[in-house]
Structures are given as C-alpha cells and as structure tokens.
Enzyme design. Structure first.
Site, PDB file in Angstrom:
ATOM      1  CG  HIS A 179      -0.430   0.292   2.509  1.00  0.00           C
ATOM      2  ND1 HIS A 179      -0.021  -0.694   3.393  1.00  0.00           N
ATOM      3  CD2 HIS A 179      -0.221   1.463   3.144  1.00  0.00           C
ATOM      4  CE1 HIS A 179       0.413  -0.128   4.500  1.00  0.00           C
ATOM      5  NE2 HIS A 179       0.304   1.184   4.376  1.00  0.00           N
ATOM      6  CG  ASP A 217      -0.021  -4.098   2.362  1.00  0.00           C
ATOM      7  OD1 ASP A 217      -0.396  -3.575   1.308  1.00  0.00           O
ATOM      8  OD2 ASP A 217       0.479  -3.447   3.289  1.00  0.00           O
ATOM      9  CB  SER A 226       2.931   1.559   6.291  1.00  0.00           C
ATOM     10  OG  SER A 226       1.680   1.775   6.891  1.00  0.00           O
TER      11      SER A 226
END
Length: 414
Positions: free
Chosen positions: A219, A266, A350
């Site tokens: 992402h 992801d 992230s």
C-alpha cells in the site's frame, strides 16, 4: 476527482520564467485536514505536494564547457525535492542542487547515477529557494539527457505528521535495542514519487550475496512505474535516547526496479539500483518463511509518523489472523501483534519489519490501530504468505529470495 478538487483549493499555482520557477505558498491548514482523512484510511502519509513540470536545459557557455542553472522558489516550503523524468549524464557532467544561500547541499550527481530507467529522484533539501545546476564539458554536451519533470513542495518534515509520534515510542539509541543492533541497521525510511513516505528494510536471500533487495508494504504504492522514484534514507535516528530529534538524512540512495508485489499479504519487493555504501553500515535482514516462524515474542523496528527510528516489543507470541481479524487463525495471511508491551507503531511505520525472537523477519506492517495509550492490535503481512504468493514470479518472494532454488525457508541477518 476529489483529489483534484482539493488540490485546486490548496494554492498550487505555478509560474515559469526564464531560468526560474515559482510556486505559490500552500494552504497548509486545508492540506493538513485532507491528510488527516487520508491517513485514517490507511494511506501512506505525504510530506510534499507534487507538481508536474517539463523544464529542459538552456545552456550557457562557461570557462570549462557549458552550464545550465534553474532556480526553484516556493515560499514557506519546508523542503523541496526533484524528479528528473530524463537523466543520463556522460563522463565529466555533473548535477548539483543547493539552496540559494548555499547553506544546504545535496551531493553531486554524476554518470555513476545513471540507471536503466533514465530517471533521477532526489532526496529532500531543506530550503524553499533552490538552485539546480548542470555542468558539462563542451565535448560531451550533446550527450547530456536531462529534463526536470516534477517538483515536490514540502509541507512537513519527516518528523512531522498530522500528529507528532507518541511519547511511548522508544528510540533505537536507547538501551532497549541492545542485542538488536544488526536488525536496526537493516531498516530505512523511504519516500516515493517525491511525495509519500513509509518504512522499509533490506532483505537477505539464500545466496547470502548482498543483492540489494528491499521490502516494504504494497500500500506504499511502489509499482513498476514508481520504483525509480524510491529514495531510501539510512541511519535516520537520534544520537541519544530521548534526546533532540537530530536525525540526519545525508545517507541516502535513489532508484529501484520493481520485482514483486502482493495484495493478499500487502508486500512489495524491489531491487535497489545499487548496494548501500559500506560506510553506512546497512545490514540485510534475515527472515523465516516457515509455517510456524511467527509464533514467538516479536520486535518491530520502524519510523513512527516517519520520526527517527524506533523499536517496539511484544512479549507474547504473535498469532495468525486475517487482516483486521480478531480470531485466530482466520485466513492466515497476517501475523497479529495483539497488543504492544513496550512502544507502538503509527502512520509512517507501514512496511516496517516484524522480527521473531530468532531475529528473523516474519512480516511487514500492513496496518492496525495501535498507538500510545491503547492496547489495539497491529497486522503484519505474513512472510509465509508472501513467500508462496500467487504462483507467479511477480507475485511471490520465493522466486527472488531463493534464486538458487535451494528450498531453504530461513536465513539470518548479514
């Protein structure tokens, strides 16, 4: 359409003059409100507004050849960065970027920075008034390929997000990280497209040959088109535990090639254009792709709100789950840290690695609700899931991290 509408109210007008470009100051309040909503949806945080431009050199004769200078001004910007949509320099040519008052510099770019994509994306320079200067000997001037394609107008530094990193975060300079120094040195903060930031890490392979593989979260949007714009900053961390936010951004490298991504867990894997310089002491993280490698106490190393590097600890074994799931094993695509015992993660973390007690990566951060002051969970895309992928070379780690087809599913940090 929504993004375009928001951009329209942020004061993003641009004017070009001979030898210079001018960008109107940003409406930071409106931009902040927009970013808060983006980050609540789990989008990668942004630090700059990108402006598409098309600026080519206008050469002037100089003593030793030719020179092109272009001034970029964006009043009150906290930084500027540049994406060159064309970049290929012959031997002897040089690109320099420095503040108009010459107090800030980026290292020179030369033919050593040429790459297959023929693009160059720079790190940030902490100035709102910058000079771009390209020089070349007369005999190679016809071989210079350069075009400025984007200017990133910074509205916050890497240590500033929609809210400052929480006080429970633990600097890697603290004694808590003792014994994890090798893994700390595998993690870097990244920017993509000259506007968004995340965390990522160097990753080992079964050949132990220091191929510059680098992992982050899918992402964070590093696909084949965006991979050349990746900039990795190493050693962005405080010099003292709990001290001033004095991290340096001088250890950087730019450019990569996209290798594989997967939405199920992801993950994204790229190959950097070059190995990190030896003096940066960057290590390549080991990993465990086995079915049970996750089931131990866990450690995360990351950049919370893209602040200086931090470390977090979970004393209980991590469990399998679906993304955002509350039961185990769910679909088994993620490793769930039920609640952090020391430290936390935040937007900007992230893509950061989760290590098991054997100091091997078992996943990269997808998302979660953890923050200082709560006991909510975090979810890491499971390395075992990424290893298997979707059966294609572009959808799995196995094809790249086990190039010799050894069948090994565990490596150590080197």
């Amino acid at each position: 359409m929504r993004l375009l509408a928001v951009m329209a109210i942020l004061g993003l007008s641009f004017e070009a003059f001979a030898g210079s470009s001018y960008f109107q100051p940003l409406d930071v309040k409106s931009l902040h409100d927009f970013e808060v909503q983006r980050e609540k949806k789990g989008e990668a945080p942004r630090f700059a507004v990108p402006h598409k431009v098309s600026i080519q050199p206008s050469w002037e004769k100089a003593k030793s050849g030719y020179v092109w200078t272009h001034q970029v001004t964006a009043p009150n910007a906290v930084s500027l960065n540049f994406g060159f949509s064309k970049f290929n320099l012959p031997e002897g040519a040089e690109l320099n970027i420095y503040s108009a008052d010459r107090s800030e510099f980026i290292r020179p770019f030369t033919s050593a920075d040429n790459n297959a994509a023929k693009e160059l994306w720079t790190p940030v320079i902490m100035s709102d008034d910058v000079i771009i200067e390209v020089s070349a000997p007369a005999e190679v001037i016809d071989q210079v390929e350069i075009e400025l394609g984007q200017v990133g107008q910074g509205f916050r530094t890497f240590g500033q997000s929609t809210q400052k990193a929480g006080s429970c975060n633990i600097d890697v300079a603290c004694t808590d990280s003792r014994g994890w120094e090798q893994e700390v040195n595998s993690v870097g903060v990244i920017s993509t497209g000259g506007s968004t930031f995340c965390t990522g890490f160097m990753v080992n392979n079964t050949n132990n040959d220091k191929t510059p593989f680098f992992m982050t979260a899918n992402h964070c949007r590093i696909n084949a088109g965006a991979a050349p714009s990746l900039v990795v900053y190493w050693n962005y961390q405080t010099s003292k535990c709990g001290g001033s936010r004095d991290g340096k951004m001088t250890d950087f490298q730019t450019g990569s090639v996209h290798l594989a991504s997967g939405t199920k867990s992801d993950f994204t894997l790229v190959k950097l254009n070059s190995q990190p310089r030896p003096e940066w002491n960057v290590n390549y993280a080991g990993w465990d792709a086995t079915e049970t490698g996750h089931a131990t106490p866990a450690v995360a190393i990351h950049h919370p709100n893209v602040d200086e590097k931090s470390i977090s600890f979970e004393n209980d074994p991590a469990v399998l789950s679906s993304y955002s799931g509350q039961t185990s094993p769910g679909d088994g695509t993620h490793v769930r840290v039920v609640d952090w015992d020391k430290g936390t993660t935040e937007p900007g973390s992230s893509g950061s690695p989760l290590f098991n007690s054997s100091h091997r990566v078992v996943g990269q951060l997808h998302g979660g609700g953890a923050a200082c002051g709560n006991d909510l969970s975090d979810y890491y895309g499971r390395l075992n899931t990424s290893w298997k992928g979707d059966g294609t070379k572009g959808g799995s780690l196995k094809e790249h991290l086990d190039p010799g087809k050894t069948g090994r599913m565990v490596t150590d940090t080197i």
